[in-house]
Structures are given as structure tokens and as C-alpha cells.
Design a protein around this motif. Sequence first.
Motif, PDB file in Angstrom:
ATOM      1  N   ALA A   1      37.506  38.866  18.652  1.00 38.14           N
ATOM      2  CA  ALA A   1      37.634  39.006  20.106  1.00 38.14           C
ATOM      3  C   ALA A   1      38.123  40.400  20.500  1.00 38.14           C
ATOM      4  CB  ALA A   1      38.584  37.945  20.656  1.00 38.14           C
ATOM      5  N   ARG A   2      38.775  41.094  19.588  1.00 37.40           N
ATOM      6  CA  ARG A   2      39.290  42.440  19.882  1.00 37.40           C
ATOM      7  C   ARG A   2      38.288  43.540  19.532  1.00 37.40           C
ATOM      8  NH1 ARG A   2      43.870  39.720  17.830  1.00 37.40           N
ATOM      9  NH2 ARG A   2      43.567  40.570  15.749  1.00 37.40           N
ATOM     10  N   MET A   3      37.165  43.170  18.942  1.00 40.32           N
ATOM     11  CA  MET A   3      36.160  44.151  18.518  1.00 40.32           C
ATOM     12  C   MET A   3      35.065  44.307  19.565  1.00 40.32           C
ATOM     13  SD  MET A   3      35.344  42.882  14.662  1.00 40.32           S
ATOM     14  CE  MET A   3      36.594  42.731  13.408  1.00 40.32           C
ATOM     15  N   PRO A   4      34.369  45.450  19.540  1.00 47.33           N
ATOM     16  CA  PRO A   4      33.143  45.538  20.346  1.00 47.33           C
ATOM     17  C   PRO A   4      32.168  44.438  19.882  1.00 47.33           C
ATOM     18  CG  PRO A   4      33.766  47.695  19.490  1.00 47.33           C
ATOM     19  CD  PRO A   4      34.653  46.692  18.825  1.00 47.33           C
ATOM     20  N   PRO A   5      31.358  43.891  20.789  1.00 40.17           N
ATOM     21  CA  PRO A   5      30.496  42.765  20.436  1.00 40.17           C
ATOM     22  C   PRO A   5      29.636  42.958  19.180  1.00 40.17           C
ATOM     23  CG  PRO A   5      30.533  42.994  22.787  1.00 40.17           C
ATOM     24  CD  PRO A   5      31.287  44.177  22.229  1.00 40.17           C
ATOM     25  N   LEU A   6      28.996  44.104  19.013  1.00 41.67           N
ATOM     26  CA  LEU A   6      28.133  44.288  17.846  1.00 41.67           C
ATOM     27  C   LEU A   6      28.944  44.262  16.549  1.00 41.67           C
ATOM     28  CD1 LEU A   6      25.660  47.010  19.176  1.00 41.67           C
ATOM     29  CD2 LEU A   6      25.311  44.534  19.044  1.00 41.67           C
ATOM     30  N   ASN A   7      30.130  44.848  16.558  1.00 45.90           N
ATOM     31  CA  ASN A   7      31.005  44.827  15.384  1.00 45.90           C
ATOM     32  C   ASN A   7      31.498  43.402  15.113  1.00 45.90           C
ATOM     33  OD1 ASN A   7      31.147  47.564  16.681  1.00 45.90           O
ATOM     34  ND2 ASN A   7      32.108  48.012  14.730  1.00 45.90           N
ATOM     35  N   ALA A   8      31.792  42.669  16.173  1.00 50.79           N
ATOM     36  CA  ALA A   8      32.250  41.288  16.018  1.00 50.79           C
ATOM     37  C   ALA A   8      31.162  40.440  15.370  1.00 50.79           C
ATOM     38  CB  ALA A   8      32.645  40.707  17.379  1.00 50.79           C
ATOM     39  N   VAL A   9      29.913  40.613  15.783  1.00 43.17           N
ATOM     40  CA  VAL A   9      28.801  39.870  15.192  1.00 43.17           C
ATOM     41  C   VAL A   9      28.725  40.170  13.697  1.00 43.17           C
ATOM     42  CG1 VAL A   9      26.273  39.668  15.109  1.00 43.17           C
ATOM     43  CG2 VAL A   9      27.457  39.647  17.318  1.00 43.17           C
ATOM     44  N   GLN A  10      28.803  41.430  13.328  1.00 48.16           N
ATOM     45  CA  GLN A  10      28.731  41.802  11.905  1.00 48.16           C
ATOM     46  C   GLN A  10      29.877  41.175  11.116  1.00 48.16           C
ATOM     47  OE1 GLN A  10      28.531  46.117  12.597  1.00 48.16           O
ATOM     48  NE2 GLN A  10      26.584  46.086  11.506  1.00 48.16           N
ATOM     49  N   ALA A  11      31.086  41.227  11.644  1.00 49.59           N
ATOM     50  CA  ALA A  11      32.249  40.675  10.944  1.00 49.59           C
ATOM     51  C   ALA A  11      32.138  39.158  10.790  1.00 49.59           C
ATOM     52  CB  ALA A  11      33.535  41.045  11.687  1.00 49.59           C
ATOM     53  N   LEU A  12      31.731  38.479  11.841  1.00 46.91           N
ATOM     54  CA  LEU A  12      31.590  37.026  11.787  1.00 46.91           C
ATOM     55  C   LEU A  12      30.482  36.622  10.813  1.00 46.91           C
ATOM     56  CD1 LEU A  12      32.057  36.294  15.579  1.00 46.91           C
ATOM     57  CD2 LEU A  12      33.611  35.561  13.749  1.00 46.91           C
ATOM     58  N   ALA A  13      29.355  37.310  10.876  1.00 42.99           N
ATOM     59  CA  ALA A  13      28.243  36.997   9.964  1.00 42.99           C
ATOM     60  C   ALA A  13      28.687  37.180   8.511  1.00 42.99           C
ATOM     61  CB  ALA A  13      27.042  37.885  10.277  1.00 42.99           C
ATOM     62  N   ALA A  14      29.345  38.281   8.221  1.00 46.41           N
ATOM     63  CA  ALA A  14      29.790  38.549   6.852  1.00 46.41           C
ATOM     64  C   ALA A  14      30.746  37.458   6.368  1.00 46.41           C
ATOM     65  CB  ALA A  14      30.444  39.926   6.777  1.00 46.41           C
ATOM     66  N   HIS A  15      31.628  37.004   7.239  1.00 46.79           N
ATOM     67  CA  HIS A  15      32.565  35.953   6.869  1.00 46.79           C
ATOM     68  C   HIS A  15      31.842  34.691   6.396  1.00 46.79           C
ATOM     69  CE1 HIS A  15      36.025  33.249   6.931  1.00 46.79           C
ATOM     70  NE2 HIS A  15      35.237  32.412   7.566  1.00 46.79           N
ATOM     71  N   PHE A  16      30.746  34.356   7.048  1.00 46.13           N
ATOM     72  CA  PHE A  16      30.012  33.135   6.722  1.00 46.13           C
ATOM     73  C   PHE A  16      28.950  33.357   5.632  1.00 46.13           C
ATOM     74  CE2 PHE A  16      31.785  32.060  10.853  1.00 46.13           C
ATOM     75  CZ  PHE A  16      32.278  30.794  10.596  1.00 46.13           C
ATOM     76  N   GLY A  17      28.875  34.558   5.087  1.00 46.92           N
ATOM     77  CA  GLY A  17      27.907  34.839   4.026  1.00 46.92           C
ATOM     78  C   GLY A  17      26.491  35.055   4.526  1.00 46.92           C
ATOM     79  N   LEU A  18      26.365  35.347   5.805  1.00 48.79           N
ATOM     80  CA  LEU A  18      25.068  35.622   6.426  1.00 48.79           C
ATOM     81  C   LEU A  18      24.876  37.137   6.451  1.00 48.79           C
ATOM     82  CD1 LEU A  18      22.608  34.783   8.226  1.00 48.79           C
ATOM     83  CD2 LEU A  18      24.153  34.982  10.172  1.00 48.79           C
ATOM     84  N   HIS A  19      23.679  37.598   6.136  1.00 48.51           N
ATOM     85  CA  HIS A  19      23.423  39.040   6.170  1.00 48.51           C
ATOM     86  C   HIS A  19      23.629  39.542   7.606  1.00 48.51           C
ATOM     87  CE1 HIS A  19      21.627  42.926   5.756  1.00 48.51           C
ATOM     88  NE2 HIS A  19      21.446  42.724   4.467  1.00 48.51           N
ATOM     89  N   PRO A  20      24.547  40.503   7.802  1.00 50.02           N
ATOM     90  CA  PRO A  20      24.839  40.968   9.176  1.00 50.02           C
ATOM     91  C   PRO A  20      23.609  41.462   9.940  1.00 50.02           C
ATOM     92  CG  PRO A  20      26.521  41.750   7.672  1.00 50.02           C
ATOM     93  CD  PRO A  20      25.446  41.105   6.824  1.00 50.02           C
TER      94      PRO A  20
END
Length: 163
Positions: free
Chosen positions: A117-136
Motif C-alpha cells: 500500500a505504500r508503494m507506487p502501484p506498478l511496484n506493488a504489483v511486482q512485489a505482490l506477484a513475486a510473493h505468490f510465485g507469479l512472474h511479475p
Amino acid sequence: MVRSFLSFHVEAPPERVVAWAQGETRGAGVYVVPDSPWVSLYHEALEADEDPKAIRAFLEALSHLGPALAFMVLNEEDLLFLLAEEGKGVAELRRGPELGEALLAPEALLPLLQGAARMPPLNAVQALAAHFGLHPDHALLGFLDLLEVEEEGGLPEEVVYLE
């Protein structure tokens, strides 16, 4: 160019996802991209409509196949992240001028979503995807991105287009 996009992802066998999606597309174009253990879906009509309720309903239905994620970014300012399992929403992060604010998550995911929530949206998407093992990169694409690649003749053969 300011980007908006929507992507869905489910942890399920590609053939099950394609069979399910064929019954759910209702004439809208959908790209299905396998990337084991995830399968990504890019839905033309839902991306165009940008309706969080319709996105949530589609994701919850998709999650009957396995854990499912949705990422929507509008004009690189608004972020919607949803996680659904077994037909129910489990987590939500909504942030931005158009979408409003919401943060809902089980205790184990709360620090992750608070950080995103504190990241710019595109960075947040990459971080969340990586957490779940999805290619960012798969999380950062939308229907229009794949349409452009297809028009240039650059889609891999494993990508399925349904309408």
C-alpha cells in the motif's frame, strides 16, 4: 504513455482453466497464458469496463479452480489487488483516487499488503506477484498489451485466445 491494465491468475492446470474460461467468456476476448504453476488470463471486456464488482465476481468464480489473484492498475495511479480461494475473497488492497481505499487481509498477509500500500502501484504489483510465485511480468500485462504483441506476430504458441 500512462498505462492501465487488468490481469487474473489462477494456480491450476492450463487445460482446466481453458475449459472453464470457454464457458465464462460470453463472447469477450480472453488470452490464456500458462506459466506453471500459474495460468494468467487477460479479459478484454472486464479490462475495458474497469468494474471492481465484476472483477471480484469473475475472480471468485475462477478461484474454484485454485487460488486466484487479480491485479488492476488504472492510469498508473489506482491499484486493485484481490486474492480469492474456493469461491471467496480472502484479501483486498484498493488504493487511489478512482478506486478509494481498502485493506482487508488475513493476519499472515497483512504486513505484505500494508507494505504494498505504500508503494507506487506498478511496484506493488511486482512485489505482490513475486510473493505468490507469479512472474511479475505476467502481472503487469493486460489484454491490450497482448493484443499489441499478437498483432506484431510475437505471441508464444502456448498462448490461447478465446472468444
